[in-house]
Design a protein around this motif. Sequence first.
Motif, PDB file in Angstrom:
ATOM      1  N   PRO A   1      -3.195  38.912  85.455  1.00 14.77           N
ATOM      2  CA  PRO A   1      -3.031  40.173  84.697  1.00 14.77           C
ATOM      3  C   PRO A   1      -2.457  41.310  85.527  1.00 14.77           C
ATOM      4  O   PRO A   1      -1.897  42.263  84.976  1.00 14.77           O
ATOM      5  N   GLU A   2      -2.555  41.221  86.848  1.00 17.63           N
ATOM      6  CA  GLU A   2      -2.083  42.300  87.717  1.00 17.63           C
ATOM      7  C   GLU A   2      -0.602  42.593  87.496  1.00 17.63           C
ATOM      8  O   GLU A   2      -0.166  43.747  87.552  1.00 17.63           O
ATOM      9  N   LEU A   3       0.194  41.552  87.226  1.00 16.20           N
ATOM     10  CA  LEU A   3       1.635  41.742  87.058  1.00 16.20           C
ATOM     11  C   LEU A   3       1.937  42.662  85.884  1.00 16.20           C
ATOM     12  O   LEU A   3       2.662  43.655  86.021  1.00 16.20           O
ATOM     13  N   SER A   4       1.401  42.369  84.713  1.00 18.96           N
ATOM     14  CA  SER A   4       1.681  43.190  83.537  1.00 18.96           C
ATOM     15  C   SER A   4       1.078  44.584  83.684  1.00 18.96           C
ATOM     16  O   SER A   4       1.662  45.581  83.217  1.00 18.96           O
ATOM     17  N   GLU A   5      -0.076  44.680  84.347  1.00 23.23           N
ATOM     18  CA  GLU A   5      -0.713  45.980  84.538  1.00 23.23           C
ATOM     19  C   GLU A   5       0.143  46.883  85.427  1.00 23.23           C
ATOM     20  O   GLU A   5       0.304  48.083  85.149  1.00 23.23           O
ATOM     21  N   ARG A   6       0.723  46.316  86.486  1.00 25.82           N
ATOM     22  CA  ARG A   6       1.565  47.107  87.386  1.00 25.82           C
ATOM     23  C   ARG A   6       2.887  47.483  86.711  1.00 25.82           C
ATOM     24  O   ARG A   6       3.399  48.592  86.891  1.00 25.82           O
ATOM     25  N   MET A   7       3.435  46.563  85.909  1.00 24.78           N
ATOM     26  CA  MET A   7       4.681  46.852  85.204  1.00 24.78           C
ATOM     27  C   MET A   7       4.473  47.992  84.198  1.00 24.78           C
ATOM     28  O   MET A   7       5.348  48.839  84.016  1.00 24.78           O
ATOM     29  N   ALA A   8       3.304  48.037  83.567  1.00 21.65           N
ATOM     30  CA  ALA A   8       3.030  49.061  82.556  1.00 21.65           C
ATOM     31  C   ALA A   8       2.936  50.461  83.168  1.00 21.65           C
ATOM     32  O   ALA A   8       3.135  51.465  82.474  1.00 21.65           O
ATOM     33  N   LYS A   9       2.643  50.550  84.468  1.00 21.58           N
ATOM     34  CA  LYS A   9       2.487  51.842  85.131  1.00 21.58           C
ATOM     35  C   LYS A   9       3.802  52.411  85.665  1.00 21.58           C
ATOM     36  O   LYS A   9       3.839  53.517  86.190  1.00 21.58           O
ATOM     37  N   VAL A  10       4.885  51.635  85.557  1.00 24.02           N
ATOM     38  CA  VAL A  10       6.183  52.109  86.048  1.00 24.02           C
ATOM     39  C   VAL A  10       6.663  53.270  85.171  1.00 24.02           C
ATOM     40  O   VAL A  10       6.706  53.146  83.941  1.00 24.02           O
ATOM     41  N   PRO A  11       7.017  54.393  85.766  1.00 26.24           N
ATOM     42  CA  PRO A  11       7.529  55.527  84.970  1.00 26.24           C
ATOM     43  C   PRO A  11       8.755  55.131  84.153  1.00 26.24           C
ATOM     44  O   PRO A  11       9.683  54.519  84.676  1.00 26.24           O
TER      45      PRO A  11
ATOM     46  N   VAL B   1       8.557  53.188  81.438  1.00 24.83           N
ATOM     47  CA  VAL B   1       8.212  52.004  80.638  1.00 24.83           C
ATOM     48  C   VAL B   1       7.350  52.442  79.468  1.00 24.83           C
ATOM     49  O   VAL B   1       6.310  53.096  79.654  1.00 24.83           O
ATOM     50  N   ALA B   2       7.776  52.073  78.260  1.00 25.04           N
ATOM     51  CA  ALA B   2       7.030  52.459  77.057  1.00 25.04           C
ATOM     52  C   ALA B   2       5.980  51.427  76.682  1.00 25.04           C
ATOM     53  O   ALA B   2       4.814  51.757  76.441  1.00 25.04           O
ATOM     54  N   ASP B   3       6.388  50.161  76.637  1.00 22.51           N
ATOM     55  CA  ASP B   3       5.472  49.107  76.179  1.00 22.51           C
ATOM     56  C   ASP B   3       5.614  47.865  77.052  1.00 22.51           C
ATOM     57  O   ASP B   3       6.724  47.513  77.491  1.00 22.51           O
ATOM     58  N   VAL B   4       4.488  47.197  77.264  1.00 22.82           N
ATOM     59  CA  VAL B   4       4.456  45.923  77.979  1.00 22.82           C
ATOM     60  C   VAL B   4       3.508  45.002  77.238  1.00 22.82           C
ATOM     61  O   VAL B   4       2.412  45.413  76.822  1.00 22.82           O
ATOM     62  N   THR B   5       3.943  43.752  77.042  1.00 23.85           N
ATOM     63  CA  THR B   5       3.037  42.764  76.463  1.00 23.85           C
ATOM     64  C   THR B   5       3.110  41.492  77.292  1.00 23.85           C
ATOM     65  O   THR B   5       4.166  41.147  77.834  1.00 23.85           O
ATOM     66  N   ALA B   6       1.968  40.843  77.423  1.00 23.76           N
ATOM     67  CA  ALA B   6       1.885  39.606  78.203  1.00 23.76           C
ATOM     68  C   ALA B   6       1.456  38.472  77.291  1.00 23.76           C
ATOM     69  O   ALA B   6       0.624  38.660  76.384  1.00 23.76           O
ATOM     70  N   ILE B   7       2.026  37.288  77.524  1.00 24.50           N
ATOM     71  CA  ILE B   7       1.686  36.095  76.733  1.00 24.50           C
ATOM     72  C   ILE B   7       1.108  35.052  77.670  1.00 24.50           C
ATOM     73  O   ILE B   7       1.735  34.668  78.660  1.00 24.50           O
ATOM     74  N   ALA B   8      -0.086  34.622  77.363  1.00 24.75           N
ATOM     75  CA  ALA B   8      -0.748  33.592  78.156  1.00 24.75           C
ATOM     76  C   ALA B   8      -0.518  32.231  77.515  1.00 24.75           C
ATOM     77  O   ALA B   8      -0.156  32.138  76.341  1.00 24.75           O
ATOM     78  N   GLY B   9      -0.742  31.183  78.281  1.00 19.67           N
ATOM     79  CA  GLY B   9      -0.589  29.825  77.758  1.00 19.67           C
ATOM     80  C   GLY B   9      -1.818  28.995  78.064  1.00 19.67           C
ATOM     81  O   GLY B   9      -2.495  29.217  79.075  1.00 19.67           O
ATOM     82  N   ALA B  10      -2.107  28.053  77.193  1.00 24.97           N
ATOM     83  CA  ALA B  10      -3.254  27.177  77.416  1.00 24.97           C
ATOM     84  C   ALA B  10      -3.022  25.860  76.693  1.00 24.97           C
ATOM     85  O   ALA B  10      -2.399  25.820  75.629  1.00 24.97           O
ATOM     86  N   GLU B  11      -3.524  24.789  77.294  1.00 28.87           N
ATOM     87  CA  GLU B  11      -3.529  23.485  76.634  1.00 28.87           C
ATOM     88  C   GLU B  11      -4.937  23.186  76.154  1.00 28.87           C
ATOM     89  O   GLU B  11      -5.922  23.523  76.833  1.00 28.87           O
TER      90      GLU B  11
END
Length: 855
Positions: free
Chosen positions: A549-559, A561-571
């Motif tokens: 989750p750190e990746l999307s959280e850091r991307m969202a804090k970039v001046p 940037v309006a919106d960030v969404t992350a998609i997880a995967g699972a089997e």
Amino acid sequence: MTRTTLRDLWAHKRRLISTCIAVLLGVAFMSGTLVLTSTINSVFDDLFAAGTKGTDAVVRGPVLFKSERGGEQRDRLPEDVVTKVRAVPGVAAASPAIASFEFTLLNKKGDPMGGAGPPTIIGSWDTDPTLNPYQVVSGRAPEANGEAVINRAAANDGPFEVGDTLVLVTPEGQQKLKLVGISRFGDADSSGGVISVATTLAQAQTLAGASNKLDQVNARAKAGISPDQLVTQLRAAKVAPGANVITGEALAKEQATDLKDVFGFFSKILLTFAFIALFVGIFIISNTFSILLAQRTKQLALMRALGASRRQVLGSVLLEAGIIGVISALLGFVAGVGLAQAAFVLLRKAGLDLPSTGLTITAGNAAVSILVGLAITAGSAMLPAIRATRVPPIAALQDVATDESDRSRFRAAAGAVAAVIGVVLLLPSFGSDPSTDRLPTIGLGMALVVVAVLILGPVYARPLSNLVGSPLPKLKGVTGRLSRQNATRNPRRTASTASALIIGVTLIGFITIFANSAQSSVTKSISGGFKGDYIVQPASQQTFAGAGPELSERMAKVPGVADVTAIAGAEALLELPDGTKSPAILAGIDPATYTKLFDAKMERGALTDLRDGQIVVDRQVAEKNKLSIGDSVKLTGRNGATLTFKVAAISDERVLLGQWSTTRADASRLTEQPTDFLVAIKAAAGTPPASLRPELKKIAKDFPTMKLQDREEFTGSIVTQISALLNVIYGLLAVSVVIALIGIANTLSLSIHERTREVGLLRATGMTRRQLRSSVRWEAVIVALMGTGIGLLLGLGLSFTLIQALKSQGFNTFAIPVGGLVTVVVFGAAVGVIASIRPASKAAKLNVLEAISSE
């Protein structure tokens, strides 16, 4: 008759060399695939047998489900199982083991190792040297957390030396380990190219996110106890609920089979193209024998007049075909062995590190290759031979023979029946919602349509050759008229020659158009459904190993940037209300942010309705399994957790959403190490997307396995993958095109030999050598363009049909690559020119007087 056949064969050996080459290429392709497959299978059998050589029994957890990506997902065992195993009578030693695949090792430059090839395995080092298939060859084994051993192949690729620091990319970030040793797997530097990093048991458990858990326990039996006896005693002891106990030998066979199944898929593809090449060769061989027998009509007639029976004439022709078949098949098998050796070397260079070994050449492979080559040759010569036996001696002694195959009612009827059945089987493609279950039937319909076109060849060959060659009389005068007349003179010969090219061009056109349509469909879906500006995803699409989750959280804090969404995967293992179970791949989304960056089409309900404990199902999947909003399904994840979900909405978006979608929080509950395999970013209004790139790229550098792409780069990467696959297919199809080229050249050479007196008369009445060469060349171009045109029409029709059949899978665009198809047409004409060079030169060099006096 036998002596006459052998003498005639030896006297005209040069005219049959091209036929031999056609058979040789197809057999070489097939035999090379068979030998390569046998060799790899043998290597894997030996490799895994060596890996479990000291292990008598293995205790592992029960199967949770079979992954859609291959292999079984098993539940892990509690750590105290190893103590229970050691207490079982007959056990001399037992070692715990755990491993994880969702990691990436960085090389000295900080770049990910492994790519899309064999995985990186992080596992525990077995302290029992008898049970451990790896041996330290430099340094020592890991003794404390933070220490590691890697296999020698990976150390060489790094390059790493004992004392270096290893950097592992994990879902939680980067993990540094000290390299204390370098190992080998038996006699190999790696286990089939796998990057193996071994640590202490505790360290491996921490990295796998499974503290106090094990994948398996390897056991060694006491003296006098057989592996089967040990397995029986371990099963009786019930060391863990649902534990699966097998012998080390059985585990080796299972592991080898899993890998062989992967390579078996590629072997089937290669064999398919080999049979295509052989199928094309059938037309060449049949055409060659038809012309040869036509040239020997008087010879066969004299044999019949002197008392030879039809059976003897048939036997003579089949003996000739048999000799050609045996020689071609033997040479093809030898050439195939050479191809297999070359492919084996390429596999090693590509990273599949295998022990040094010779090729596995079995009698079965040799027999299959030679028998197929012989059967193809004899079968292709059968119809011309039968036709030869039916010509009465008196009629055969006449000078004139007319080809009336284009008037055959039986041929026309057979072709029409095949075409009608084929079209009927294709009709489901054009329904409002075609199911993928119909694809095998649709594929059969496509094959029947192609067969119908080939059967009807002589029927349309004469009028179509006239049409294609119609401009020639005006452009080339008498030379052009002669070219057109020669192409229409023998419809069977012209159709058979063109058929070889029809098959190759049909496949090339079909694949080109289908691939272009797939690329356009992806581009359209992304451009229409993706509202963001950047996407971050794994550089390798072969894994769910993304970022935490750190990746999307850091991307969202970039001046900016309006919106960030992350998609997880699972089997997971899916259980429907009726009890049916099947593997499933889930997407975990945050509905509130997902809808800001993706516009996914919905059938019923809305994505914003999705809450924890709920699931969104694709429309076709819901219809197939009779699921409605409000129904409940169960999902069992790789971590053994079982959750119940209620259907909240029905989607209609395969490309952007997938078949099953839960919340990101629920997806994380079904896996031991939750990761995001895709992060989408949207710039704020008024902020140029390009201005965000430097900061986003800086963050992405801390996640080396992830790749930052803008919209164009993202769609371009998908197009590049399709293009790479396309190039491989073109390379494989090149064999059939080469055979088609040989066929055109062979037919022209033989037909010129058949028309020797005619050529002499033309030269005697004033035709220049240049005009004669031009006449032969344009005859070849007519045949080549006819084959190319029919092939393109078939490719267009079949690709359009398949796109329609795959509408439900996101194929929403039928895109014709005009430039590519023009290239195919030019290529087809070039094939005719190239094929005509030698026959035309040969015809121009004929001695006029000798040609006129020939019989």
